[in-house]
Design an enzyme around this catalytic site. Sequence first.
Site, PDB file in Angstrom:
ATOM      1  CG  HIS A 148       6.910   5.939  14.390  1.00 57.70           C
ATOM      2  ND1 HIS A 148       7.424   4.695  14.800  1.00 57.70           N
ATOM      3  CD2 HIS A 148       6.120   5.661  13.932  1.00 57.70           C
ATOM      4  CE1 HIS A 148       6.737   3.807  14.156  1.00 57.70           C
ATOM      5  NE2 HIS A 148       5.241   4.603  13.675  1.00 57.70           N
ATOM      6  CG  ASP A 156       6.324  -7.041  -2.932  1.00 65.77           C
ATOM      7  OD1 ASP A 156       6.012  -7.847  -2.716  1.00 65.77           O
ATOM      8  OD2 ASP A 156       5.817  -5.596  -2.461  1.00 65.77           O
ATOM      9  CD  GLU A 207      10.346   4.174  16.833  1.00 68.00           C
ATOM     10  OE1 GLU A 207       9.228   4.132  17.040  1.00 68.00           O
ATOM     11  OE2 GLU A 207      10.665   4.039  15.237  1.00 68.00           O
ATOM     12  NE  ARG A 257       6.577  -0.279  13.098  1.00 68.29           N
ATOM     13  CZ  ARG A 257       5.788   0.282  12.627  1.00 68.29           C
ATOM     14  NH1 ARG A 257       5.899   1.133  11.740  1.00 68.29           N
ATOM     15  NH2 ARG A 257       4.587   0.055  13.287  1.00 68.29           N
ATOM     16  CG  ASN A 290      10.864  -8.480   5.877  1.00 71.95           C
ATOM     17  OD1 ASN A 290      11.400  -9.182   5.277  1.00 71.95           O
ATOM     18  ND2 ASN A 290       9.505  -8.168   5.496  1.00 71.95           N
ATOM     19  CG  ASP A 298       9.451   8.676  10.998  1.00 72.18           C
ATOM     20  OD1 ASP A 298       9.610   9.997  10.980  1.00 72.18           O
ATOM     21  OD2 ASP A 298       7.921   8.480  10.439  1.00 72.18           O
ATOM     22  CB  THR A 301       9.078   5.607   6.001  1.00 69.52           C
ATOM     23  OG1 THR A 301       8.723   4.610   5.248  1.00 69.52           O
ATOM     24  CG2 THR A 301       9.762   7.119   5.617  1.00 69.52           C
ATOM     25  CE  LYS A 326      -2.651  -2.022   3.503  1.00 71.90           C
ATOM     26  NZ  LYS A 326      -1.780  -3.458   3.517  1.00 71.90           N
ATOM     27  N   PRO A 335       6.978  -4.520   6.021  1.00 71.39           N
ATOM     28  CG  PRO A 335       5.817  -6.654   6.676  1.00 71.39           C
ATOM     29  CD  PRO A 335       6.385  -5.979   5.773  1.00 71.39           C
TER      30      PRO A 335
HETATM   31  P1  NAI Z   1       1.754  -3.882   3.311  1.00 70.55           P
HETATM   32  O1  NAI Z   1       0.865  -4.787   3.821  1.00 70.55           O
HETATM   33  O2  NAI Z   1       0.388  -3.469   2.470  1.00 70.55           O
HETATM   34  O3  NAI Z   1       2.566  -3.604   1.887  1.00 70.55           O
HETATM   35  C1  NAI Z   1       4.235  -3.770   2.031  1.00 70.55           C
HETATM   36  C2  NAI Z   1       4.610  -4.800   0.761  1.00 70.55           C
HETATM   37  O4  NAI Z   1       6.118  -6.074   1.286  1.00 70.55           O
HETATM   38  C3  NAI Z   1       3.940  -6.444   0.706  1.00 70.55           C
HETATM   39  O5  NAI Z   1       3.627  -6.318  -0.684  1.00 70.55           O
HETATM   40  C4  NAI Z   1       4.561  -7.175   0.663  1.00 70.55           C
HETATM   41  O6  NAI Z   1       4.773  -8.747   0.042  1.00 70.55           O
HETATM   42  C5  NAI Z   1       6.687  -7.147   1.164  1.00 70.55           C
HETATM   43  N1  NAI Z   1       7.862  -7.712   1.389  1.00 70.55           N
HETATM   44  C6  NAI Z   1       7.286  -7.778   2.804  1.00 70.55           C
HETATM   45  N2  NAI Z   1       8.378  -8.816   2.798  1.00 70.55           N
HETATM   46  C7  NAI Z   1       8.942  -8.841   1.631  1.00 70.55           C
HETATM   47  C8  NAI Z   1      10.685  -8.774   1.538  1.00 70.55           C
HETATM   48  N3  NAI Z   1      11.549  -9.891   2.469  1.00 70.55           N
HETATM   49  N4  NAI Z   1      11.126  -8.861   0.405  1.00 70.55           N
HETATM   50  C9  NAI Z   1      10.248  -8.251  -0.349  1.00 70.55           C
HETATM   51  N5  NAI Z   1       8.771  -7.969  -0.045  1.00 70.55           N
HETATM   52  C10 NAI Z   1       8.513  -8.063   0.612  1.00 70.55           C
HETATM   53  O7  NAI Z   1       2.190  -2.209   4.044  1.00 70.55           O
HETATM   54  P2  NAI Z   1       2.305  -0.957   3.984  1.00 70.55           P
HETATM   55  O8  NAI Z   1       1.050  -0.207   4.597  1.00 70.55           O
HETATM   56  O9  NAI Z   1       2.891  -0.376   2.877  1.00 70.55           O
HETATM   57  O10 NAI Z   1       3.354  -0.636   5.428  1.00 70.55           O
HETATM   58  C11 NAI Z   1       4.560  -1.014   5.643  1.00 70.55           C
HETATM   59  C12 NAI Z   1       5.275  -0.534   6.362  1.00 70.55           C
HETATM   60  O11 NAI Z   1       5.391   0.385   6.960  1.00 70.55           O
HETATM   61  C13 NAI Z   1       4.935  -1.555   7.780  1.00 70.55           C
HETATM   62  O12 NAI Z   1       3.965  -2.647   8.272  1.00 70.55           O
HETATM   63  C14 NAI Z   1       4.410  -0.640   8.437  1.00 70.55           C
HETATM   64  O13 NAI Z   1       5.560  -1.198  10.036  1.00 70.55           O
HETATM   65  C15 NAI Z   1       5.502   1.023   8.483  1.00 70.55           C
HETATM   66  N6  NAI Z   1       4.446   1.949   8.457  1.00 70.55           N
HETATM   67  C16 NAI Z   1       5.162   2.709   9.080  1.00 70.55           C
HETATM   68  C17 NAI Z   1       4.549   3.745   9.586  1.00 70.55           C
HETATM   69  C18 NAI Z   1       5.413   5.687  10.351  1.00 70.55           C
HETATM   70  O14 NAI Z   1       4.736   5.787  10.505  1.00 70.55           O
HETATM   71  N7  NAI Z   1       6.941   5.127  10.003  1.00 70.55           N
HETATM   72  C19 NAI Z   1       2.489   4.062   9.534  1.00 70.55           C
HETATM   73  C20 NAI Z   1       2.477   2.920   8.551  1.00 70.55           C
HETATM   74  C21 NAI Z   1       3.363   1.810   8.273  1.00 70.55           C
END
Ligand code: NAI
Length: 335
Positions: A295, A173, A263, A234, A211, A258, A232, A153, A206
């Site tokens: 963050h 991905d 943390e 983790r 990871n 971020d 941005t 996303k 994530p």
């Molecule tokens: P999402 O689940 O929509 O997308 C994550 C993508 O990473 C998926 O397409 C998955 O197939 C891929 N993926 C997972 N492990 C992988 C790997 N080893 N190699 C390649 N691709 C891999 O998650 P979204 O919504 O995009 O969020 C991602 C992360 O952003 C969250 O898990 C969260 O930790 C972080 N986040 C940080 C925020 C902040 O305020 N800094 C706020 C919201 C989310």
Amino acid sequence: MKVLIYSAKEYEIPFLDNANKSGHKVTYTEDALDTDTAIQAMGYKAVSIFSGDDASSIVLEKLWNLGVRYITLRSAGHNNIRIKTAKYLGFQVANVPEYSPHAIAEHATALLLAFNRKIVLAHSQVIRYNFSQKGLMGSNLHGKTVGIIGTGKIGSIMVKIMHGFGCKVLACDLKPDADLVELCGVTYGTMDQVLKKSDVVSLHIPLTYDNYYLIDRKKLALMKPRAILINTARGAIVDTRALIDTLQKKEIAGYCTDVIEKEKGTFFKDHSNEGIENQQLKILLALPNVLLTPHQAYMTPEALSGIAATTFKNIDDWVSGTVCKNELGSEWVLS
Ligand code: NAI
């Protein structure tokens, strides 16, 4: 339902109050959930936690013994809760899987632009009436190669933003997105290929068991010496010790983040009087090639109202016995 909201920030309370359409009896505490603060949940059936809270096995057992049965995370990431234990005990757990992915991708872009065009340095100089341009050289993003690790996303929005800047976008991905290939000319490759070829690398995966420290010394060594790494996602996706060595030896151009590895206890509080204990964070903050925010990527009204709405939707579903579509950990439920 009586709900205790841990780690409640002053700025998010109006959004949460507004989203509480069903009139749940909500109490807010600034305290983060941990072994000491779990006791505050006595008398509450549901608690809501944020990304810095500790919902490890020992804390979950305390909550369960106090009568808590529902845990709703106000975050997408859920690396801070031991889901297996939660499900074993019998908790229902849900998160907010999506809330304005634009907020996060735009913040990643802001970090990149600010670092690349030396905005923080320029501002700190001009407020002291230093209008010299020494050290302010940046470079065009247009024409550069940007690598996006994780095109879910948030990563897919980052792809579109970088494509809009006129960058060549590489990505990796586990599940490549054919639409991004068609719409933005993205080239998918292995992580090593993306790290080797990119001028900018942005992490959007994530933090999972697999990871953890994914970007280790070997992966950092693949990056170009002029590359900028943006995180941005983790902190613990990157091995901080290896990162510090890499930055100190100037083997990459910079790290814009971020998030940090530990943390809890440092982020989300003002420590300007007493200082901080986290030695790795101190080193990172002292490096000239690091740009760090606390963050805050999710801090937009759009994202906060989305988080609040989904948090109360999760609770409403549990109260009404409706299937909660954000339920986590069904794979751990014993049949
Ligand atoms: P999402 O689940 O929509 O997308 C994550 C993508 O990473 C998926 O397409 C998955 O197939 C891929 N993926 C997972 N492990 C992988 C790997 N080893 N190699 C390649 N691709 C891999 O998650 P979204 O919504 O995009 O969020 C991602 C992360 O952003 C969250 O898990 C969260 O930790 C972080 N986040 C940080 C925020 C902040 O305020 N800094 C706020 C919201 C989310």
